[in-house]
Each structure stands twice: as structure tokens, then as C-alpha cells.
Design a protein around this motif. Sequence first.
Motif, PDB file in Angstrom:
ATOM      1  N   ASN A   1      42.404  55.466  49.056  1.00 56.54           N
ATOM      2  CA  ASN A   1      42.652  54.061  49.401  1.00 56.54           C
ATOM      3  C   ASN A   1      44.139  53.810  49.668  1.00 56.54           C
ATOM      4  OD1 ASN A   1      39.944  53.575  49.102  1.00 56.54           O
ATOM      5  ND2 ASN A   1      40.109  52.786  47.024  1.00 56.54           N
TER       6      ASN A   1
ATOM      7  N   ALA B   1      42.709  44.986  44.365  1.00 55.86           N
ATOM      8  CA  ALA B   1      41.299  45.247  44.691  1.00 55.86           C
ATOM      9  C   ALA B   1      41.145  46.217  45.867  1.00 55.86           C
ATOM     10  CB  ALA B   1      40.581  43.928  44.988  1.00 55.86           C
TER      11      ALA B   1
ATOM     12  N   LYS C   1      34.660  49.333  43.857  1.00 56.92           N
ATOM     13  CA  LYS C   1      34.879  47.914  44.172  1.00 56.92           C
ATOM     14  C   LYS C   1      33.942  47.027  43.375  1.00 56.92           C
ATOM     15  CE  LYS C   1      37.730  49.178  47.422  1.00 56.92           C
ATOM     16  NZ  LYS C   1      39.076  49.468  47.007  1.00 56.92           N
TER      17      LYS C   1
ATOM     18  N   PHE D   1      31.235  49.517  50.631  1.00 58.00           N
ATOM     19  CA  PHE D   1      32.194  49.665  49.515  1.00 58.00           C
ATOM     20  C   PHE D   1      31.736  50.777  48.598  1.00 58.00           C
ATOM     21  CE2 PHE D   1      30.952  45.047  49.684  1.00 58.00           C
ATOM     22  CZ  PHE D   1      31.914  44.661  50.587  1.00 58.00           C
TER      23      PHE D   1
ATOM     24  N   CYS E   1      30.435  51.683  45.367  1.00 53.93           N
ATOM     25  CA  CYS E   1      29.737  50.907  44.326  1.00 53.93           C
ATOM     26  C   CYS E   1      29.291  51.851  43.209  1.00 53.93           C
ATOM     27  CB  CYS E   1      28.461  50.285  44.874  1.00 53.93           C
ATOM     28  SG  CYS E   1      28.664  49.326  46.366  1.00 53.93           S
TER      29      CYS E   1
ATOM     30  N   THR F   1      37.597  48.331  38.145  1.00 53.99           N
ATOM     31  CA  THR F   1      36.602  47.750  39.078  1.00 53.99           C
ATOM     32  C   THR F   1      36.759  46.228  39.097  1.00 53.99           C
ATOM     33  OG1 THR F   1      35.127  49.535  38.460  1.00 53.99           O
ATOM     34  CG2 THR F   1      34.137  47.659  39.617  1.00 53.99           C
TER      35      THR F   1
ATOM     36  N   ILE G   1      32.983  39.926  47.855  1.00 53.81           N
ATOM     37  CA  ILE G   1      33.636  41.225  47.627  1.00 53.81           C
ATOM     38  C   ILE G   1      34.424  41.644  48.867  1.00 53.81           C
ATOM     39  CG2 ILE G   1      33.219  43.677  47.118  1.00 53.81           C
ATOM     40  CD1 ILE G   1      30.811  42.564  45.424  1.00 53.81           C
TER      41      ILE G   1
ATOM     42  N   VAL H   1      38.402  42.906  48.995  1.00 51.88           N
ATOM     43  CA  VAL H   1      38.735  44.339  48.989  1.00 51.88           C
ATOM     44  C   VAL H   1      39.184  44.828  50.368  1.00 51.88           C
ATOM     45  CG1 VAL H   1      37.111  44.743  47.108  1.00 51.88           C
ATOM     46  CG2 VAL H   1      36.399  45.226  49.455  1.00 51.88           C
TER      47      VAL H   1
END
Length: 513
Positions: A46, A406, A412, A439, A441, A461, A499, A503
Motif C-alpha cells: 500500500n 486507512a 480495510k 478491498f 477483507c 483495520t 469504506i 480507503v
Amino acid sequence: MAQEDVFKKLVAHCKEYGFVFPSSEIYDGLGAVYDYGQNGVELKNNIKKYWWDAMVKLNDNVVGLDSAIFMHPTIWKASGHVDAFNDPLIDNKDSKKRYRADVLIEEQIAKFDDKINKEIAKAQKKFGDAFDEAKFRETNPNVLREQAKRDALHERYSKAMNANDLNELRQIIIDEEIVCPISGTKNWTEVRQFNLMFTTEMGSTADGSMKIYLRPETAQGIFVNFLNVQKTGRMKIPFGIAQIGKAFRNEIVARQFIFRMREFEQMEMQFFVRPGEEMKWFEYWKAFRMKWHQALGMGAENYRFHDHDKLAHYANAATDIEFRMPFGFKEVEGIHSRTNFDLSQHAKYSGKKIEYFDPELNQSYTPYVIETSIGVDRMFLSILAGAYCEEQVGEGDMRVVLRLPAVLAPVKVAVMPLVKKDGLPEKAREILNSMKLEFNCQYDEKDSIGKRYRRQDAIGTPFCITVDHQTLEDNTVTIRYRDTMEQERIKVDDVYGIISKNVNNHELFKKLL
Ligand code: GAP
């Protein structure tokens, strides 16, 4: 909690929650080499994506590259690394431990800074809101005395480093009565230069193998591809080439976890400009890079610029972006004005003409270069250090939470059925499946809901979604926010939107424009 303890806890946390493991651990590890675990690799990816998108997608005139780690050995002769990529080493004869002479002296300078900061903190506590730090620094005799000693040492050190005066570095260590932290003695050897590049061999010995280097920076791969990219991309100056990749340095003082590693990753960009325009672009990229860091919301007061006292052999201006780590402000990124040194050197050593024809000026020249260079691993450490938090939650209860931005969080959203029956797991999986391609998860049905929340807090998270019996009736769920621990009832149809808004890089990028 003392900052040293915070750091120890952070290192332990990284291992316990699958962020970073010592390399080759079952064989007792390998010095200053680390592996990234299931959460670490997500956070690292990320960070890289945030950098790549900000540099390559946001800037129309920056393009990417992925050059090989192995390169022709003459590249490192041309770049100056074979002759000058050295650290000054000193050994303690009693402990047989090896140190970097410059680091020993810098730590001594930091001790004066610590003393000054302690005086200031004491006075701040005493005088409260009425405290005037600037005035205190100018008038307090203890601060003035320590500051004078610090400045004198700093000046002497800078001079010795700039002159590459190894005897003087040793003399400073002796005069400052710096002792080996292991043996506690001042029994030092001479200071010697040590080249940081790893070497290996290419080809079989029968054919006559060639000694090659593991690249100590990714930048040279960009320089030697300057013409390839410029011509095939029809790039017009000013333009940049960005690259993410591994770099290797045989660091002598390899400690502080992933701060100084022997194998690490860099995100570098070389921005090619007209000669004479380099200072304008140097300022531009300084500001842009600082905005990139600060957009993450880790607190503007935790970043600062630090201009170099000693310029690298290729630079005519250089600054670092430093972050407040648990062990003080430390370099995370370097921004250098590298002049036309590298391209000129490669032209000289390769015998090829490496120039750009500027149609507006109707002339050819060797472009000047502004470089932005950031270590992925150091960025990773700064983000974790800024995010790690232990807090009291209710009577005698506490939680460890990673307040990660985030966009960088490894996971996420966690989706959890309140109980493992009555169709709740199936509904939870249905919600998770609707988001999992978008995302990262996690599904979690084990233990009490409280324990599950804590597990997600510990890996940072930002959102937890809990499916309960009411969900089956009215298609609503509880969303729980990591930082405030607040919970809210929302429609299942709204989950994705909430979300996604948080994010996504897009909101951060608005701050960079
Ligand atoms: N091309 C310029 C260059 O390599 P540098 O200041 O030597 O400049 C740039 O390195 C960045 O790479 C540093 O700011 C740091 O984030 C990272 N870096 C350098 N050495 C490192 C090491 N041994 N371990 C981890 N990161 C390192």
C-alpha cells in the motif's frame, strides 16, 4: 512510557501480528535482513502504491521504470560508488566491536540535544502556558552552555567529514571521551574507510567470470536508461523517471530494526531539468514530497527538513525529510540536486553521447537532475511508529491499536457474524464476497466480539462490520470505527460506499494538487 520501551514493544508487535519477521529465523537469523509477513506485505504494497500513484499517475511528466539489479560493473565506477561509497569505521580493541565513527559522534551530538530538550520540558512543565521557549533558549544558562558545546562539536565534526579527515574523526572520539557501549573502554583503533557495496560473480570461472555489484541504489538504473525512456516515450524536459526496487548495502552499523538494513527497498525518482533551473525544481519537489508525507495525517509536527552538512559527491543541494521515530528525528527520504554529474560520468565512461536536444532553446545539453529517494522500509517503520498506540479503555482494560492511515491499512474491513449459527456466517460471507475484490477483507468468527475487535485494532483495520440477527430481518449491520470505537447501525447497501470513501487514495491526492 520511555521511548526505548515503545520501540521494543513495536518490534515485538511487528512479529506477533505478522508484519515483520527476522530473516532465516529458524537458523538464528541473518544480521539486518528481515522478511515481511502477511500483514507487513500488505502495508508495504500500500505504501508503494501510494508513492507510485502520487509520482507517476498524478504527474503527467513522470513515467515508470523497472531496471535490473545486476548492472555492468563500470556503472559503479562511473557513479563514484567504487571509489567513494564508504563509511568511516572504527573498532574497539577490547570488545572487538565495529562502529561507524560518524555515528558515534552524531550520537554524542544527540546527547547534547537531549539535555537541552530535557531542560526545556522541565521549564515548560513549571511555567505552563506562560512558557516562552524561544526566550528560554536565549537566556537559560544551562541551555546556553550545552548549546555552545553542541555547536562547537558539530562544527568540528562537519569540517572533518567534509575534508574526509579520518585522523580528526578519531581525535574527536578521543577528545569527547566516547566509550564503547559494550566494553565501556576508550581503547579505539584508527579510523578506516569501508566500501558498502556487496559483490558477486557473473558467469562461470572457466569462462572468466566478471565481478559485479548488487546495486546500492536504484538511481543508476534510471540514469543509464535516460536516453531509452526519453526517446521511446518522446519525453520533453522537464520530466521524471520513477522506480521502485531492491537495493543492497553492507551496512556496518545495522541496527534499529528495519531502519538500517542490508537488503532494503527504495522508491526513487530522477527529474531531468534544464541546467540552471535545478534550484527551482529542487524547491518544487521538496514541497511536493513533504505534502505527500503530511497528507497521511500522522501530524505535521512529526516531520521536518534537515539540510545536509556534507554533500554527497554528486550533489549541489540536499535535504532530508525526517520523521520523529521513537529514537528521535530520523531520515526517511532524501531530496538531492545531483547536477549533471551522473549523466556526464556515464557519457564519459561509456563513450556514448548522453544529451537532450531542447527544441525550445534549439540547443543540446546534459540535463541536470533532482532526485527524490525514499526507503520503503523506513517509511514502513515511520508509519508504524506513528500509528502504534496503547490506550486505556474502561476500568483496568487496555487495547493496542495501530492508528494507520486507512489507505495504508493491511486489512480495510473485517466482517464478523455475532454468532456462528442461525445463518449469520453465510450472510457475513455474502457481504465479504461483495467487497473482497475491491478491498483486502478478513472474515473472523472465532472468540467473543470484543476479542475480535481487539485483534483487528492490533493490525490497524479501520472498519469492522458485525452481522447479527437483526441483519437477517432488515439488512442492516453494525459498523465499528477503529479510532473512536464508536458503533453505528447502517444499511448493508451503504457499507461499500463508506469504506471506499475512506480507503481510497483519491482524497489524499487532492491535498497534493
Ligand atoms: N539515490 C540516493 C540514495 O540512495 P540515500 O540517502 O543513501 O540516497 C535514500 O538513500 C533512502 O534510502 C534513505 O532516505 C532511506 O530511506 C533509504 N535507505 C538508505 N539506506 C538504507 C538502509 N541501509 N536500510 C533501509 N533504508 C535505507
